[in-house]
Design a protein around this motif. Structure first.
Motif, PDB file in Angstrom:
ATOM      1  N   LYS A  29      -3.888  -8.313  15.636  1.00  0.00           N
ATOM      2  CA  LYS A  29      -3.810  -8.535  17.079  1.00  0.00           C
ATOM      3  C   LYS A  29      -2.736  -7.631  17.682  1.00  0.00           C
ATOM      4  CE  LYS A  29      -5.477 -13.304  17.410  1.00  0.00           C
ATOM      5  NZ  LYS A  29      -5.169 -14.700  17.873  1.00  0.00           N
ATOM      6  N   ILE A  30      -2.986  -7.172  18.893  1.00  0.00           N
ATOM      7  CA  ILE A  30      -2.032  -6.327  19.615  1.00  0.00           C
ATOM      8  C   ILE A  30      -1.907  -6.851  21.044  1.00  0.00           C
ATOM      9  CG2 ILE A  30      -1.632  -4.023  20.590  1.00  0.00           C
ATOM     10  CD1 ILE A  30      -3.115  -2.860  18.170  1.00  0.00           C
ATOM     11  N   TYR A  31      -0.667  -6.957  21.497  1.00  0.00           N
ATOM     12  CA  TYR A  31      -0.440  -7.267  22.917  1.00  0.00           C
ATOM     13  C   TYR A  31       0.249  -6.080  23.569  1.00  0.00           C
ATOM     14  CZ  TYR A  31       1.502  -8.989  27.242  1.00  0.00           C
ATOM     15  OH  TYR A  31       1.828  -9.121  28.573  1.00  0.00           O
ATOM     16  N   GLU A  32      -0.333  -5.581  24.644  1.00  0.00           N
ATOM     17  CA  GLU A  32       0.243  -4.478  25.408  1.00  0.00           C
ATOM     18  C   GLU A  32      -0.137  -4.667  26.865  1.00  0.00           C
ATOM     19  OE1 GLU A  32       1.859  -1.529  27.274  1.00  0.00           O
ATOM     20  OE2 GLU A  32       2.376  -1.974  25.191  1.00  0.00           O
ATOM     21  N   ILE A  33       0.876  -4.720  27.722  1.00  0.00           N
ATOM     22  CA  ILE A  33       0.637  -5.008  29.130  1.00  0.00           C
ATOM     23  C   ILE A  33      -0.253  -3.962  29.790  1.00  0.00           C
ATOM     24  CG2 ILE A  33       2.720  -3.813  29.934  1.00  0.00           C
ATOM     25  CD1 ILE A  33       3.027  -6.145  31.968  1.00  0.00           C
ATOM     26  N   ASN A  34      -0.191  -2.731  29.311  1.00  0.00           N
ATOM     27  CA  ASN A  34      -1.003  -1.660  29.894  1.00  0.00           C
ATOM     28  C   ASN A  34      -2.315  -1.435  29.141  1.00  0.00           C
ATOM     29  OD1 ASN A  34       0.940  -0.965  31.900  1.00  0.00           O
ATOM     30  ND2 ASN A  34       2.141   0.063  30.318  1.00  0.00           N
ATOM     31  N   GLY A  35      -2.566  -2.222  28.124  1.00  0.00           N
ATOM     32  CA  GLY A  35      -3.795  -2.073  27.357  1.00  0.00           C
ATOM     33  C   GLY A  35      -3.779  -0.828  26.490  1.00  0.00           C
ATOM     34  N   ASN A  36      -4.789  -0.685  25.655  1.00  0.00           N
ATOM     35  CA  ASN A  36      -4.928   0.494  24.807  1.00  0.00           C
ATOM     36  C   ASN A  36      -6.390   0.623  24.425  1.00  0.00           C
ATOM     37  OD1 ASN A  36      -5.090   1.755  21.906  1.00  0.00           O
ATOM     38  ND2 ASN A  36      -3.164   2.469  22.778  1.00  0.00           N
ATOM     39  N   GLN A  37      -6.983   1.736  24.803  1.00  0.00           N
ATOM     40  CA  GLN A  37      -8.423   1.892  24.612  1.00  0.00           C
ATOM     41  C   GLN A  37      -8.811   2.056  23.151  1.00  0.00           C
ATOM     42  OE1 GLN A  37     -10.769   1.430  27.039  1.00  0.00           O
ATOM     43  NE2 GLN A  37      -8.911   0.728  28.067  1.00  0.00           N
ATOM     44  N   GLU A  38      -7.953   2.708  22.371  1.00  0.00           N
ATOM     45  CA  GLU A  38      -8.306   2.972  20.984  1.00  0.00           C
ATOM     46  C   GLU A  38      -8.458   1.681  20.187  1.00  0.00           C
ATOM     47  OE1 GLU A  38      -6.760   5.556  17.113  1.00  0.00           O
ATOM     48  OE2 GLU A  38      -5.563   5.514  18.961  1.00  0.00           O
ATOM     49  N   TYR A  39      -7.604   0.701  20.475  1.00  0.00           N
ATOM     50  CA  TYR A  39      -7.643  -0.553  19.732  1.00  0.00           C
ATOM     51  C   TYR A  39      -7.921  -1.729  20.666  1.00  0.00           C
ATOM     52  CZ  TYR A  39      -5.721   2.064  15.816  1.00  0.00           C
ATOM     53  OH  TYR A  39      -5.545   2.966  14.794  1.00  0.00           O
ATOM     54  N   LYS A  40      -8.794  -1.529  21.627  1.00  0.00           N
ATOM     55  CA  LYS A  40      -9.054  -2.576  22.619  1.00  0.00           C
ATOM     56  C   LYS A  40      -9.665  -3.826  21.980  1.00  0.00           C
ATOM     57  CE  LYS A  40     -13.433  -0.499  24.164  1.00  0.00           C
ATOM     58  NZ  LYS A  40     -14.146   0.039  25.356  1.00  0.00           N
ATOM     59  N   HIS A  41     -10.343  -3.653  20.824  1.00  0.00           N
ATOM     60  CA  HIS A  41     -10.931  -4.811  20.150  1.00  0.00           C
ATOM     61  C   HIS A  41      -9.860  -5.732  19.552  1.00  0.00           C
ATOM     62  CE1 HIS A  41     -10.244  -1.795  17.071  1.00  0.00           C
ATOM     63  NE2 HIS A  41     -10.373  -2.717  16.131  1.00  0.00           N
ATOM     64  N   LEU A  42      -8.616  -5.233  19.447  1.00  0.00           N
ATOM     65  CA  LEU A  42      -7.524  -6.056  18.907  1.00  0.00           C
ATOM     66  C   LEU A  42      -6.644  -6.656  20.001  1.00  0.00           C
ATOM     67  CD1 LEU A  42      -6.285  -3.801  15.935  1.00  0.00           C
ATOM     68  CD2 LEU A  42      -7.971  -5.652  15.874  1.00  0.00           C
ATOM     69  N   LEU A  43      -6.856  -6.263  21.239  1.00  0.00           N
ATOM     70  CA  LEU A  43      -5.969  -6.682  22.327  1.00  0.00           C
ATOM     71  C   LEU A  43      -6.127  -8.157  22.648  1.00  0.00           C
ATOM     72  CD1 LEU A  43      -6.268  -3.686  24.830  1.00  0.00           C
ATOM     73  CD2 LEU A  43      -4.351  -4.227  23.318  1.00  0.00           C
ATOM     74  N   VAL A  44      -4.985  -8.795  22.921  1.00  0.00           N
ATOM     75  CA  VAL A  44      -4.973 -10.179  23.398  1.00  0.00           C
ATOM     76  C   VAL A  44      -4.291 -10.217  24.755  1.00  0.00           C
ATOM     77  CG1 VAL A  44      -5.017 -11.171  21.085  1.00  0.00           C
ATOM     78  CG2 VAL A  44      -2.819 -10.650  22.161  1.00  0.00           C
ATOM     79  N   ASP A  45      -4.435 -11.327  25.449  1.00  0.00           N
ATOM     80  CA  ASP A  45      -3.965 -11.416  26.834  1.00  0.00           C
ATOM     81  C   ASP A  45      -2.493 -11.759  26.964  1.00  0.00           C
ATOM     82  OD1 ASP A  45      -6.508 -10.827  27.858  1.00  0.00           O
ATOM     83  OD2 ASP A  45      -7.108 -12.938  27.763  1.00  0.00           O
ATOM     84  N   THR A  46      -1.922 -12.436  25.974  1.00  0.00           N
ATOM     85  CA  THR A  46      -0.510 -12.817  26.019  1.00  0.00           C
ATOM     86  C   THR A  46       0.118 -12.644  24.650  1.00  0.00           C
ATOM     87  OG1 THR A  46      -0.823 -15.145  25.422  1.00  0.00           O
ATOM     88  CG2 THR A  46      -1.077 -14.566  27.764  1.00  0.00           C
ATOM     89  N   TYR A  47       1.431 -12.473  24.613  1.00  0.00           N
ATOM     90  CA  TYR A  47       2.092 -12.372  23.309  1.00  0.00           C
ATOM     91  C   TYR A  47       2.144 -13.709  22.598  1.00  0.00           C
ATOM     92  CZ  TYR A  47       6.292 -13.341  26.248  1.00  0.00           C
ATOM     93  OH  TYR A  47       7.186 -13.843  27.145  1.00  0.00           O
ATOM     94  N   ASP A  48       1.996 -14.819  23.342  1.00  0.00           N
ATOM     95  CA  ASP A  48       1.951 -16.136  22.699  1.00  0.00           C
ATOM     96  C   ASP A  48       0.766 -16.260  21.752  1.00  0.00           C
ATOM     97  OD1 ASP A  48       4.252 -17.160  23.848  1.00  0.00           O
ATOM     98  OD2 ASP A  48       3.199 -17.877  25.628  1.00  0.00           O
ATOM     99  N   GLU A  49      -0.322 -15.532  22.034  1.00  0.00           N
ATOM    100  CA  GLU A  49      -1.497 -15.570  21.161  1.00  0.00           C
ATOM    101  C   GLU A  49      -1.188 -14.959  19.800  1.00  0.00           C
ATOM    102  OE1 GLU A  49      -5.377 -14.523  22.994  1.00  0.00           O
ATOM    103  OE2 GLU A  49      -4.212 -14.284  24.850  1.00  0.00           O
ATOM    104  N   ILE A  50      -0.196 -14.095  19.753  1.00  0.00           N
ATOM    105  CA  ILE A  50       0.243 -13.523  18.477  1.00  0.00           C
ATOM    106  C   ILE A  50       1.250 -14.440  17.811  1.00  0.00           C
ATOM    107  CG2 ILE A  50       1.584 -11.633  17.459  1.00  0.00           C
ATOM    108  CD1 ILE A  50       0.232  -9.751  19.450  1.00  0.00           C
ATOM    109  N   ILE A  51       2.250 -14.861  18.546  1.00  0.00           N
ATOM    110  CA  ILE A  51       3.315 -15.685  17.977  1.00  0.00           C
ATOM    111  C   ILE A  51       2.775 -16.999  17.414  1.00  0.00           C
ATOM    112  CG2 ILE A  51       5.357 -17.055  18.596  1.00  0.00           C
ATOM    113  CD1 ILE A  51       6.142 -14.736  20.466  1.00  0.00           C
ATOM    114  N   ASN A  52       1.799 -17.587  18.091  1.00  0.00           N
ATOM    115  CA  ASN A  52       1.308 -18.911  17.683  1.00  0.00           C
ATOM    116  C   ASN A  52       0.069 -18.866  16.799  1.00  0.00           C
ATOM    117  OD1 ASN A  52       3.333 -20.250  19.197  1.00  0.00           O
ATOM    118  ND2 ASN A  52       2.127 -19.985  21.072  1.00  0.00           N
TER     119      ASN A  52
END
Length: 342
Positions: A29-52
């Motif tokens: 999982k990756i959280y980035e406020i500006n998004g990232n097209q290369e790994y968009k399939h790994l993007l989540v909406d909040t960093y809490d989704e990673i921490i928890n």
């Protein structure tokens, strides 16, 4: 192992690449406020989704400075191993808060003091620890870069987000190398200034000298963002020789070639000359991968008590505290005088 990466700007990308090279796991999982097209399939909406996320083993934190402390504490509390970029926090007291959480979690916490993992630095430390050059007598570190007016639009120009200027941004690496080589320092004098960019609480130059009353080792630091040509130079002089690391292999390539010069003293004067020097050139930067491998090894070996990276981070931040205290007590009046304010 599965990792989550919080912050996918320049450093997040570098850390991700190093994790892939290590072969020890994957970023899930990756959280980035500006998004990232290369790994968009790994993007989540909040960093809490990673921490928890209970399926993740570790979190890599590559965010602006002001988030480092709170995210590290949250991730440790959630049972994650944590790798966090420097600075660990804005003060030594804040690092102590983190250490309290670390001790309760029994998880591995490591900070991104990348410069100690460069080929030249590793060789220096190895040679010094071998003892063949005798005791360290003194050290000198110069580390500088140039910034332009775009700096004003960056979060690094806001003391509430950055915690300080060039010292906490870049000079912190040189202080870490001082402590790796010379041990602790209990005496210090420093001058902190912002003569060019004139941003309150964002210093553009620091001159500091240190001494250990126990060993007598002295060190001097110049950390600057008005070095119009980027420069890195770390010098260590010992009883029986010297080592000078000039240049640093970085992704930007702006610090020139990473070259380590080593020489042993002769028994008669002159103690050394150019012909006595041996030179080591480091054309490829393996520091990021080396650093990630250390983090992964600590997790695999469950070496919580073996190497407390957080305590080394605390030592660095305590030095930075003292430098900034001197600036607040002695430098503020000069800043106001030069800028016509009260």
């Amino acid at each position: 192992m599965k990792y989550g990466i919080i912050g996918y700007g320049k450093m997040g990308m570098i850390r991700h690449k190093a994790l892939i090279a290590s072969g020890a796991g994957e970023a899930a999982k990756i959280y980035e406020i500006n998004g990232n097209q290369e790994y968009k399939h790994l993007l989540v909406d909040t960093y809490d989704e990673i921490i928890n996320d209970t399926n993740l083993d570790a979190v890599v934190i590559c965010t602006p400075n002001y988030l480092n402390k709170q995210l590290t504490i949250a991730a440790l509390s959630a049972g994650k191993h944590v790798f966090c970029e420097k600075p660990p926090a804005f003060s030594g007291d804040e690092v102590r808060e983190i250490i309290t959480t670390e001790e309760k979690s029994r998880k591995v916490l490591m900070y991104g003091f990348n410069h100690r993992h460069h080929g030249g630095s590793l060789r220096m430390i190895e040679e010094i620890q071998s003892g063949k050059f005798g005791r360290v007598l003194w050290m000198r570190g110069r580390y500088g870069k140039s910034v332009d007016e775009d700096y004003f639009t960056n979060w690094r120009a806001d003391p509430k987000l950055a915690g300080g200027g060039i010292l906490i941004d870049q000079g912190i690496h040189m202080l870490d190398l001082f402590l790796q080589v010379g041990g602790d320092f209990d005496e210090m004098h420093a001058f902190v200034s912002s003569l060019y960019w004139n941003i309150p609480d964002i210093e553009d130059n620091v001159f500091a000298i240190f001494r250990s009353s126990e060993t007598g080792i002295c060190a001097s630091l110049h950390s600057t963002m008005t070095q119009w040509r980027h420069l890195f130079s770390f010098e260590v002089f010992l009883e029986k020789g010297y080592m000078v690391l000039n240049g640093l292999k970085t992704p930007s390539g702006t610090y020139g070639a990473e070259q380590l010069t080593i020489a042993q003293n002769r028994t008669k004067a002159p103690a050394a000359n150019w012909e006595d020097e041996e030179t080591h050139l480091y054309d490829v930067d393996h520091s990021w991968e080396h650093e990630m491998k250390n983090f992964i090894s600590a997790i695999n070996e469950e070496s919580f008590t073996e190497r407390r990276d957080s305590h080394e981070a605390l030592r660095v931040m305590c030095l930075i505290d003292r430098i900034y205290d001197l600036e607040r007590h002695e430098g503020k009046n000069l800043f106001n005088k030069l800028n016509g304010t009260n």
